[in-house]
Design an enzyme around this catalytic site. Structure first.
Site, PDB file in Angstrom:
ATOM      1  N   ASP A   2      20.280 -57.010   3.820  1.00 49.07           N
ATOM      2  CA  ASP A   2      19.905 -55.984   4.787  1.00 49.07           C
ATOM      3  C   ASP A   2      18.554 -55.370   4.436  1.00 49.07           C
ATOM      4  OD1 ASP A   2      22.057 -56.270   6.398  1.00 49.07           O
ATOM      5  OD2 ASP A   2      23.163 -54.530   5.660  1.00 49.07           O
ATOM      6  N   ASP A  45      30.036 -60.761  10.586  1.00 51.29           N
ATOM      7  CA  ASP A  45      29.796 -59.767   9.543  1.00 51.29           C
ATOM      8  C   ASP A  45      31.092 -59.434   8.804  1.00 51.29           C
ATOM      9  OD1 ASP A  45      28.353 -57.902   8.093  1.00 51.29           O
ATOM     10  OD2 ASP A  45      27.535 -56.883   9.855  1.00 51.29           O
TER      11      ASP A  45
END
Ligand code: DGJ
Length: 708
Positions: A506, A442
């Site tokens: 997301d 990430d």
């Protein structure tokens, strides 16, 4: 071979280059049935009055020094000197499908090496330039861009904007008198401007028009532009964007542009995407077609930071029951990481949460037949971390200024050798002490004042990020990596060379995902796109969708589930199991076939699908995004079939389809193919089409075509 005029050719595309006395692209378009180098004389331009008295070629370097007043391909200087170089070809090296042109400016002591490759099968053109300083005085490089001329009928551009939770949104601009520019200084490919765009004929569409696609394979700052010069000629440019003072070339030092990947199609956007997809599968993607993409369960939206090993094992058991093949523990497993305000940098197991270590969970996951993956965010540091307390100077920053945090975190300076070594050591600990087969990598903060030793160093930071990935890939070749940056903030071919999967967004809202995934599909095939079924009520939007719409929306990509299966009711579990099973049945087709997006006159309907390479079977999804514009949905005319073949048309999945005679509902009677499968010729399906049902908004269905 004649090294003055060079022809690179593929099945559908030709590229004609003049190499002497300077290099310029003369033609980039449909494959020519006949061509001889003498033909290029037809392009000899007049010299217009009221301008310079010479013809101005669109050279590789687009030199200002030649009299090009638009955006040059090279900008820089040596303390003010040698600031307007002009290059002359010194060497041309021709290989099958490739040409390398070396050119020099002797006065400025600069050498430019331009490498061009045209892939014979797919027609994807790869270009990069390398600039070398041959002088003992340093040369400060401001810009080094790849410039490609496109014809005058390329009058429209399509690019992609976005933000967190809303990646890959296409927009169009007219190209006339001036240009269009997009820049990113965020230190990653960014949600805001995916580093690519397409130019083409007026009104080019999925299935119609000539288009030229350009993508910069780079995960850092970038600039892309399309310009209409005042003489009407058009160029597209792509480059890494350098911050002030970032690149200074000492004697003998060089700087290369990232690779630019360009694709031409005569058959609209589908042709371009298909060329890119085939090229990636053949040349860039790191797993073979035989390495099936395992179905994921990612814990993030299921438990967030609330990690309890016994409970996680229950989740794993449930996951295995519904058909999951890889189980991933997301954020929250390392020291001090109880929320998003602390812990980043401390890559040691949180022994309070995991007193027995990770091994019992990993063994449990493996005993259930799944592989195990884990989340990391190596480039970041929270001020509230042991690492920061010990090494506040490891932050990527300019001394004396106060950095703003982003998600309560700073970025680590990867150019600092100790930082690099620390991260490599901690990641190596994680991957060598545990049988981890996958990491989700990430990157949740953009780069502000990215300073190393007092100078801006965003470009070098991206190079170090690549070096870290390269070293990990060398040490742990069996470990797959997913590139994630707050969802889709770092998606490009540069990182794809080093990873296997992208976390697209997301946002797991199926309606939003329909748009985001379609946008991404212009440049990426389904098997690298992480697509998860999320909660019935989406955490990002609070919107509710049926399991049918969520399941079908996740079906085509690298599929996964992102929720807590222990808390899911029977109906939901049944749905997950059903869509995972359907995905597994269709996976070889979805991840190996040809992707098509269909032009639909009614923009409330989105149709896309995959046709097998031998064109004997296909699966298409119809998604009804909003209320139909008209009372009927019209027809879909399927692309990519064999006209002479007979296909059985059937409904593969119809979660929402129902007829209601009274009191609401969208249909009284179904189209006949929905009542029972029918056999129709390929030609008829391509030309006349198939009548679509009237679906409720935010629902979808799956159509199967099989040659009989
Ligand atoms: C941002 C990612 O995009 C999410 O999927 C999740 O991994 C969180 N970070 C974890 O902090």
């Amino acid at each position: 071979m004649n090294s003055e005029i060079v022809r690179l050719t593929s099945t559908d595309t030709d590229l004609i280059i003049r190499c002497h006395p300077f290099a310029e692209i003369l033609y980039w378009g449909p494959k020519l049935v006949r061509f001889s180098p003498e033909d290029v004389a037809s392009l000899q331009r007049p010299v217009a009055n009221g301008k310079l008295d010479v013809d101005l070629p669109l050279t590789f370097a687009m030199e200002y020094g030649r009299g090009q007043f638009g955006s040059p391909g090279i900008e820089g200087h040596s303390d003010g000197y040698h600031a307007a170089p002009v290059f002359t070809t010194t060497k041309v090296d021709i290989k099958p499908g490739a040409v390398t042109v070396t050119s020099e400016d002797e006065l400025a002591a600069l050498q430019l090496i331009s490498e061009l490759r045209l892939d014979a099968q797919t027609g994807v053109l790869q270009i990069r330039h390398t600039l070398k300083n041959l002088h003992h005085r340093p040369w400060q490089l401001h810009r080094l861009a790849v410039t490609l001329p496109v014809p005058e009928h390329a009058v429209e551009a399509m690019a992609f904007h976005g933000r967190w939770l809303r990646e890959f949104q296409p927009h169009r601009v007219r190209l006339e008198h001036g240009g269009f520019i997009q820049e990113s200084r965020r230190g990653r490919s960014s949600h805001e401007y995916f580093p690519a765009f397409v130019v083409g004929d007026a009104g080019f569409s999925e299935q119609r028009g000539a288009v030229w696609g350009v993508h910069l394979g780079w995960s850092g700052n970038h600039r892309l532009r399309a310009d209409v010069k005042t003489d009407g000629r058009r160029v597209v440019q792509a480059e890494a964007l350098y911050l002030p003072g970032e690149i200074s070339l000492g004697e003998g030092e060089s700087c290369s542009t990232p690779w630019v990947y360009a694709a031409f199609s005569q058959a609209g956007l589908n042709g371009m995407s298909q060329a890119y997809h085939a090229f990636l599968r053949q040349s860039l993607i790191r797993f073979s077609a035989k390495q099936t993409r395992p179905v994921h369960l990612n814990t993030w939206e299921g438990i967030y930071f609330d990690h309890d090993p016994a409970y996680i094992m229950q989740m794993a058991s449930k996951a295995a029951e519904i058909g999951v093949e890889r189980f991933i523990i997301d954020d929250g497993w390392f020291r001090g990481r109880n929320h998003d305000q602390a812990g980043l940098g401390d890559w040691y197991l949180d022994e309070q949460k995991y007193p027995e270590g990770l091994m019992p969970i990993i063994e449990h996951v493996k005993s259930l037949g799944m592989s195990f993956g884990i989340w990391v965010e190596p480039e970041m540091i929270n001020p509230d971390s042991d690492l920061f307390r010990l090494h506040p100077d490891w932050v990527l920053q300019l001394p004396g200024y106060q950095q703003p945090t982003g998600r309560y975190q700073y970025v680590l300076d990867l150019n600092h050798p100790d930082v690099f070594d620390y991260l490599l050591a901690r990641l190596s600990w994680l991957l060598s002490e545990h049988p981890v087969e996958y990491i989700k990598w990430d990157m949740n903060r953009e780069l502000v004042q990215p300073g190393h030793q007092g100078k801006l160093a965003a470009d070098a930071q991206t190079h170090q990020f690549y070096r870290l990935l390269d070293e990990l890939n060398r040490r742990f070749p069996h470990v797959e990596i997913e590139s994630c940056a707050s969802g889709g903030g770092r998606i490009d071919y540069g990182v794809l060379e080093r990873t296997q999967r992208f976390w697209v967004s997301d946002n797991n809202d199926a309606l939003e995902r329909q748009a985001i995934q379609r946008g991404m599909s212009y440049f990426f095939p389904p098997e690298v796109m992480g697509q998860h079924i999320g909660h019935r009520r989406c955490h990002a939007t609070q919107r509710q969708h049926s399991i049918g719409f969520r399941g079908l929306t996740a079906l085509f990509g690298h599929m996964g589930i992102e929720l807590d299966p222990v808390q899911s009711d029977e109906e939901e579990l049944h749905g997950y199991r059903h869509y995972i099973q359907l995905h597994k049945t269709l996976r070889p087709l979805l991840h190996g076939g040809t992707t098509w997006r269909v032009d639909m006159p009614d923009d409330t309907i989105q149709v896309s699908g995959v046709v097998s390479q031998d064109q004997t079977c296909a699966v298409f999804m119809m998604a009804q995004l909003q209320m139909l514009n008209y009372s009927l949905a019209g027809k879909v005319r399927f692309p990519g079939l064999l006209p002479e073949a007979q296909y059985e048309v059937s409904l593969l999945d119809s979660p929402e389809i129902k007829t209601v005679r009274e009191g609401g509902g969208t249909m009284r009677e179904l189209p006949s193919w929905l009542r029972q499968p029918m056999v129709v010729s390929g030609d008829w399906l391509m030309q006349a089409g198939l009548a679509l049902p009237v679906l409720a908004p935010e629902s979808a269905l799956l159509i199967g075509l099989k040659q009989v």
